[in-house]
Design a protein around this motif. Structure first.
Motif, PDB file in Angstrom:
ATOM      1  N   LYS A  92      77.107  18.891 -40.773  1.00  0.00           N
ATOM      2  CA  LYS A  92      77.861  20.081 -41.174  1.00  0.00           C
ATOM      3  C   LYS A  92      77.916  20.141 -42.702  1.00  0.00           C
ATOM      4  CE  LYS A  92      80.960  19.846 -37.174  1.00  0.00           C
ATOM      5  NZ  LYS A  92      82.374  19.710 -36.764  1.00  0.00           N
ATOM      6  N   VAL A  93      77.693  21.337 -43.242  1.00  0.00           N
ATOM      7  CA  VAL A  93      77.696  21.514 -44.691  1.00  0.00           C
ATOM      8  C   VAL A  93      78.629  22.662 -45.038  1.00  0.00           C
ATOM      9  CG1 VAL A  93      76.315  21.994 -46.744  1.00  0.00           C
ATOM     10  CG2 VAL A  93      75.307  20.694 -44.846  1.00  0.00           C
ATOM     11  N   ASN A  94      79.646  22.360 -45.872  1.00  0.00           N
ATOM     12  CA  ASN A  94      80.550  23.382 -46.395  1.00  0.00           C
ATOM     13  C   ASN A  94      79.938  23.917 -47.672  1.00  0.00           C
ATOM     14  OD1 ASN A  94      82.695  24.686 -47.904  1.00  0.00           O
ATOM     15  ND2 ASN A  94      84.125  23.808 -46.412  1.00  0.00           N
ATOM     16  N   PRO A 125      86.186  29.371 -44.329  1.00  0.00           N
ATOM     17  CA  PRO A 125      85.192  28.387 -44.764  1.00  0.00           C
ATOM     18  C   PRO A 125      83.821  28.701 -44.171  1.00  0.00           C
ATOM     19  CG  PRO A 125      87.210  27.297 -44.089  1.00  0.00           C
ATOM     20  CD  PRO A 125      87.371  28.730 -43.704  1.00  0.00           C
ATOM     21  N   VAL A 126      82.836  28.645 -45.012  1.00  0.00           N
ATOM     22  CA  VAL A 126      81.475  28.945 -44.579  1.00  0.00           C
ATOM     23  C   VAL A 126      80.768  27.624 -44.297  1.00  0.00           C
ATOM     24  CG1 VAL A 126      79.299  30.067 -45.163  1.00  0.00           C
ATOM     25  CG2 VAL A 126      81.462  31.041 -45.958  1.00  0.00           C
ATOM     26  N   ARG A 130      69.484  18.052 -49.301  1.00  0.00           N
ATOM     27  CA  ARG A 130      68.366  18.969 -49.534  1.00  0.00           C
ATOM     28  C   ARG A 130      68.868  20.348 -49.972  1.00  0.00           C
ATOM     29  NH1 ARG A 130      64.011  16.171 -50.737  1.00  0.00           N
ATOM     30  NH2 ARG A 130      63.524  14.584 -49.176  1.00  0.00           N
ATOM     31  N   LEU A 131      69.949  20.821 -49.344  1.00  0.00           N
ATOM     32  CA  LEU A 131      70.491  22.110 -49.778  1.00  0.00           C
ATOM     33  C   LEU A 131      71.048  22.015 -51.191  1.00  0.00           C
ATOM     34  CD1 LEU A 131      72.283  23.315 -46.511  1.00  0.00           C
ATOM     35  CD2 LEU A 131      70.158  24.171 -47.490  1.00  0.00           C
ATOM     36  N   LYS A 132      71.650  20.884 -51.517  1.00  0.00           N
ATOM     37  CA  LYS A 132      72.132  20.697 -52.891  1.00  0.00           C
ATOM     38  C   LYS A 132      70.958  20.679 -53.868  1.00  0.00           C
ATOM     39  CE  LYS A 132      75.065  17.699 -55.712  1.00  0.00           C
ATOM     40  NZ  LYS A 132      75.883  16.461 -55.744  1.00  0.00           N
TER      41      LYS A 132
END
Length: 501
Positions: free
Chosen positions: A317-319, A351-352, A360-362
């Motif tokens: 999970k990524v906030n 919260p999304v 990787r998203l960072k």
């Protein structure tokens, strides 16, 4: 002889189709023509035979008792030109004939039994003399009994000769048509094969590495599209090779710079005679340049793995808000040096959360924000905006007021090795890697820019609840976290993305 290939196939197919069509038409025409002529003759003799029997029966009622030779007079009265009229008894024996020819044996052709049975008989065949004839027979009643048969016989030799001439004429016309179609198909085949041969020859040159070769000629339809595609492919290969050469030159320079610094300071420190403060500064420079080298190498490794579909993701999970806050902290110092204002604008009402590899998203957002800082002027601003595009998609926008990208370069900035300005450093792989990572997360990255007015990079990602079936998205993420890797584990250092496209 036509050379084996597509041209021969085209001509052969045209020839077969036209030949079969003409053959069927010829057969139908010949059959219809023969049927028409034979039917006309048969109808004429049948009608005349019917009238003959009617008159003959009247004559029998008036004169038969007094004139036993009435057959001869009646035959003279009702004979037809070029047709033999005979009167037979029920056994097929000739009682009288308009030709005065007396058969030595009874006539047993199929028309006679049909007439004896009370109908109109017809027979077409070859006589003993070898001549083709048609015979029509009708019954003749005497006192209510079928006692005699009236039989008309006519030769078909002249009719068959005319039918043969007309058939030969139609065959000649069909052959001429077939010849014209064959010539036409040869011309058509050449009009197709000649461009194909030209395209094949130029393609062979391209296969040998002669990418300056181009297909010339204004070809239409699919051949024109194929020629244009091959020319475009050659242009893209030339451009890719040029970009690759520029990349090799650029990466060689990028690698040499930190290596030179590391080598210089290591030799300096090895010589000794420095106080602790100078030694500390030298070690810091060596560490910084080493990290820079690691970042460059890792960027190239990431690109190689993406090209070979070997990129490994740690799913969880990524906030997005927390992720962007961490990203801003990483580039804060660099932005402060240029007096650039960083701002995070969370426009979502909740919260999304997305499912993906947080590191990787960072890496993606670090590259985008770092690019925005690098290509922005001093005392400008960069906004990071989080919104919900719809019920299933999150949208993150990195908006800057920097120098922007020209329309000429906008469509190429995401290509591998492409660099708008080689003097600003980097490998030209940052945006290409970022775009592929986003696509691995089932998302999409788009770039909108105007020269001198800034750039907006939009990244869309599917929300957590849309990853699995309805109500199972959270469970999917939890299972991913507990099981560890979907495709393996691999981390990337945050500083590795400070070199961009």
């Amino acid at each position: 002889m036509i050379k084996k290939g597509i041209g021969r196939q085209i001509v052969l197919h045209y020839f077969i189709v036209v030949f079969v069509t003409l053959f069927m038409v010829e057969v139908i025409f010949a059959f219809a023509l023969r049927t028409y002529y034979y039917q006309t003759i048969e109808n004429h003799m049948s009608n005349h035979a019917t009238r003959t029997t009617d008159y003959f029966q009247r004559f029998v009622k008036l004169y038969a008792e007094r004139d036993p030779d009435y057959f001869t007079e009646i035959l003279r009265t009702f004979e037809l030109d070029n047709t033999e009229l005979m009167v037979l008894n029920r056994k097929g024996e000739v009682k009288a004939s308009s030709t005065q020819f007396q058969a030595d044996k009874p006539i047993q052709t199929s028309d006679v039994p049909q007439a004896v049975a009370g109908g109109v008989g017809k027979w077409v065949g070859r006589q003993a003399t070898g001549e083709w004839v048609m015979a029509v027979s009708t019954p003749l009643q005497v006192r209510g009994e079928n006692r005699y048969i009236v039989r008309y016989v006519t030769s078909l030799e002249d009719v068959n000769a005319k039918l043969m001439n007309m058939t030969l004429l139609s065959v000649g016309v069909g052959s001429a048509v077939l010849a014209l179609v064959t010539l036409f198909s040869i011309g058509l085949a050449n009009s197709i094969v000649k461009p194909i041969n030209n395209i094949r020859a130029v393609s062979a040159q391209m296969a040998k590495g002669k990418f300056d070769a181009r297909i010339k000629g204004n070809y239409k339809y699919e051949l024109g599209e194929l020629a244009a595609t091959l020319n475009y492919m050659a242009e893209e290969i030339v451009r890719s090779n040029q970009i690759k050469d520029d990349f090799i030159s650029s990466i060689s320079h990028e690698l040499r710079t930190p290596l030179t610094g590391i080598k210089g300071w290591s030799e300096t420190l090895t010589s000794g005679g420095f106080d602790p403060e100078e030694t500390k500064i030298g070690m810091q420079i060596i560490s910084k340049e080493t990290e820079r080298l690691i970042g460059l190498v890792e960027e190239m490794l990431d690109f190689s793995k993406l090209q070979q579909n070997e990129m490994k993701l740690v799913i969880g999970k990524v906030n997005l808000k927390e992720l962007l806050q961490e990203t801003m902290l990483n580039v804060w110092a660099k932005a402060e040096q240029k007096q650039i204002q960083l701002k995070l604008d969370d426009r979502a009402e909740r919260p999304v959360i997305v499912v993906g590899d947080g590191n990787r998203l960072k890496q993606v957002f670090l590259n985008l924000v770092d690019n925005a800082v690098k290509f922005s002027n001093e005392n400008s601003w960069i906004h990071l905006v989080i919104t919900l595009k719809d019920s299933s998609t999150a949208l993150v926008q990195v908006i800057d007021s920097g120098i922007g990208i020209s329309e000429e370069h906008l469509g190429k900035v995401s290509d591998r090795f492409f660099q708008v300005n080689h003097n600003r450093g980097g490998t030209g792989l940052g945006l290409a890697i970022s775009k592929q990572i986003v696509e691995l997360h089932k998302g999409e990255m788009q770039i909108h820019s105007e020269l001198g007015a800034g750039t907006t990079v939009s990244v869309t990602l599917p929300l957590l609840e849309m990853v699995g079936e309805a109500g199972s998205g959270a469970e999917t993420a939890e299972r991913a976290e507990t099981s560890g890797l979907l495709t393996g584990k691999e981390q990337m250092g945050q500083d590795g993305m400070n070199e961009d496209a």
